[in-house]
Motif scaffolding. Structure first.
Motif, PDB file in Angstrom:
ATOM      1  N   HIS A   1      68.895 -59.170  54.230  1.00 21.96           N
ATOM      2  CA  HIS A   1      69.373 -59.792  52.923  1.00 21.96           C
ATOM      3  C   HIS A   1      69.820 -58.568  51.894  1.00 21.96           C
ATOM      4  O   HIS A   1      69.664 -58.840  50.682  1.00 21.96           O
ATOM      5  N   ARG A   2      69.910 -57.369  52.260  1.00 17.42           N
ATOM      6  CA  ARG A   2      69.987 -56.143  51.339  1.00 17.42           C
ATOM      7  C   ARG A   2      71.481 -55.766  51.612  1.00 17.42           C
ATOM      8  O   ARG A   2      71.734 -55.561  52.691  1.00 17.42           O
ATOM      9  N   ILE A   3      72.227 -55.626  50.479  1.00 15.69           N
ATOM     10  CA  ILE A   3      73.647 -55.073  50.415  1.00 15.69           C
ATOM     11  C   ILE A   3      73.458 -53.819  49.647  1.00 15.69           C
ATOM     12  O   ILE A   3      73.414 -53.968  48.384  1.00 15.69           O
ATOM     13  N   THR A   4      73.939 -52.642  50.161  1.00 16.08           N
ATOM     14  CA  THR A   4      74.228 -51.401  49.379  1.00 16.08           C
ATOM     15  C   THR A   4      75.426 -50.892  49.339  1.00 16.08           C
ATOM     16  O   THR A   4      76.265 -51.057  49.976  1.00 16.08           O
TER      17      THR A   4
ATOM     18  N   ARG B   1      77.334 -64.537  47.814  1.00 20.96           N
ATOM     19  CA  ARG B   1      77.997 -65.628  47.407  1.00 20.96           C
ATOM     20  C   ARG B   1      78.422 -66.456  48.817  1.00 20.96           C
ATOM     21  O   ARG B   1      78.432 -67.405  48.959  1.00 20.96           O
ATOM     22  N   ALA B   2      79.248 -65.513  49.421  1.00 20.38           N
ATOM     23  CA  ALA B   2      79.612 -65.935  50.861  1.00 20.38           C
ATOM     24  C   ALA B   2      78.675 -66.603  51.614  1.00 20.38           C
ATOM     25  O   ALA B   2      78.785 -67.594  52.658  1.00 20.38           O
ATOM     26  N   ALA B   3      77.514 -66.116  51.667  1.00 18.20           N
ATOM     27  CA  ALA B   3      76.276 -66.349  52.774  1.00 18.20           C
ATOM     28  C   ALA B   3      75.495 -67.266  52.285  1.00 18.20           C
ATOM     29  O   ALA B   3      74.893 -68.043  53.096  1.00 18.20           O
ATOM     30  N   ASP B   4      75.285 -67.415  50.940  1.00 16.79           N
ATOM     31  CA  ASP B   4      74.147 -68.369  50.240  1.00 16.79           C
ATOM     32  C   ASP B   4      74.618 -68.444  48.745  1.00 16.79           C
ATOM     33  O   ASP B   4      74.126 -67.754  48.100  1.00 16.79           O
ATOM     34  N   PRO B   5      75.548 -69.235  48.673  1.00 11.79           N
ATOM     35  CA  PRO B   5      75.744 -69.345  46.993  1.00 11.79           C
ATOM     36  C   PRO B   5      74.683 -70.001  46.134  1.00 11.79           C
ATOM     37  O   PRO B   5      74.947 -69.665  44.895  1.00 11.79           O
TER      38      PRO B   5
END
Length: 320
Positions: A72-75, A116-120
């Protein structure tokens, strides 16, 4: 909220609905001459290892992974960052390459679009990758408290603040207003004012004991960040809304590149947060040393504070 939970151990994936956004898209212009002199080439400071064995980016990622799952990390990195692939090779999580640097508002809303696309309805913690924080365990505990607070105050964006050590006219400051409650050792306050450029104002603007340095580490719900962004910068947010359906498709890269042809240059703090004092809360983290390393002197000061020696030669960069 006084007396809320203070238990819990540091472990990745502690909160299943929590996501991490790591901002590593900047070019570290303030330290660029020093780094080039030290390494013999340009390298943004977040990819540098100033002491020990980990870069600032790697420290930030490890900090983020103590609360949220690495998946659940976006860099966010820049197209010019040749060091990013090597330092992130053995890490899970998603790396997003911004087509160009349009400052921190697009830098935050781009990865926020993926979340948001994965879990708004998720909660996110936003971490700049180029700040010094010590001790990390204390800061992670404060973040844990902020995550709990967001569960209660769903209409607030929480900014992590630390007590000033001396006067820094180039730091963003937060003037506290009313105490909302206490989470362990950390008080949560409403925000009276954001002080973005204290060097341009009268010295007395930094007087008083109701000030915090703004670390720009932020905890908030995705839907709230999206709503305030749409209200204040609607044209920018609409661009990301047109991009969201392309995520995961064969046209994702092409759509993103086209999107940035029209992307405005906007700053998240001055263009969004500064207009939202009624939506903000500040969590006071009094026991943590934080510094935005914009000069060799600040690096040396922070490392001496924790008893460490910098890897770069002091004389070479002009520090006594």
């Amino acid at each position: 909220m006084t007396g809320m939970r203070t238990d819990g151990t540091s472990r990745g994936g502690e909160y299943p609905r929590l996501w991490s956004i790591v901002l590593s898209g900047g070019n570290g212009r303030h330290l660029a001459p020093m780094v080039a002199q030290w390494l013999g080439r340009e390298r943004p400071k977040q990819y540098c290892t100033f002491t020990g064995t980990r870069s600032m980016l790697q420290h930030t990622i490890d900090r983020a992974d103590r609360l949220a799952s690495p998946e659940h990390r976006i860099t966010v990195v820049d197209t010019t960052h040749c060091d990013a692939a090597e330092q992130l090779r053995s890490r899970s999580g998603r790396v997003v390459v911004q087509p160009r640097n349009c400052d921190t508002a697009p830098g935050i809303y781009l990865p926020l679009t993926y979340v948001r696309a994965a879990d708004p309805s998720a909660t996110v913690v936003i971490y700049p990758a180029d700040h010094f924080i010590y001790p990390e365990t204390e800061f992670v505990q404060a973040l844990r408290h902020a995550v709990w607070a967001v569960d209660v105050l769903k209409d607030r964006i929480i900014v992590m603040g630390v007590r000033p050590r001396g006067q820094r006219l180039d730091y963003r400051h937060i003037r506290l207003d009313r105490r909302l409650g206490v989470y362990g050792a950390h008080a949560l306050w409403t925000v009276g004012r954001f002080i973005e450029q204290p060097s341009l104002q009268a010295p007395q603007v930094l007087a008083g004991d109701d000030l915090l340095w703004n670390t720009m580490v932020i905890v908030a719900r995705v839907d709230l960040l999206w709503a305030v962004g749409y209200k204040i910068l609607p044209s920018m947010v609409r661009l990301f809304e047109t991009f969201q359906p392309a995520i995961g498709s064969a046209r994702e890269s092409r759509v993103l590149s086209t999107l940035y042809d029209n992307m405005p240059v906007r700053n998240f703090s001055t263009d969004i947060l500064e207009h939202l004092p009624h939506r903000l809360a500040a969590l006071d983290v009094p026991e943590v040393h934080w510094s935005d390393w914009q000069s060799p002197e600040r690096i040396v000061d922070s490392l001496r504070y924790i008893g460490k020696v910098p890897l770069f030669p002091l004389q070479q960069v002009g520090v006594a």
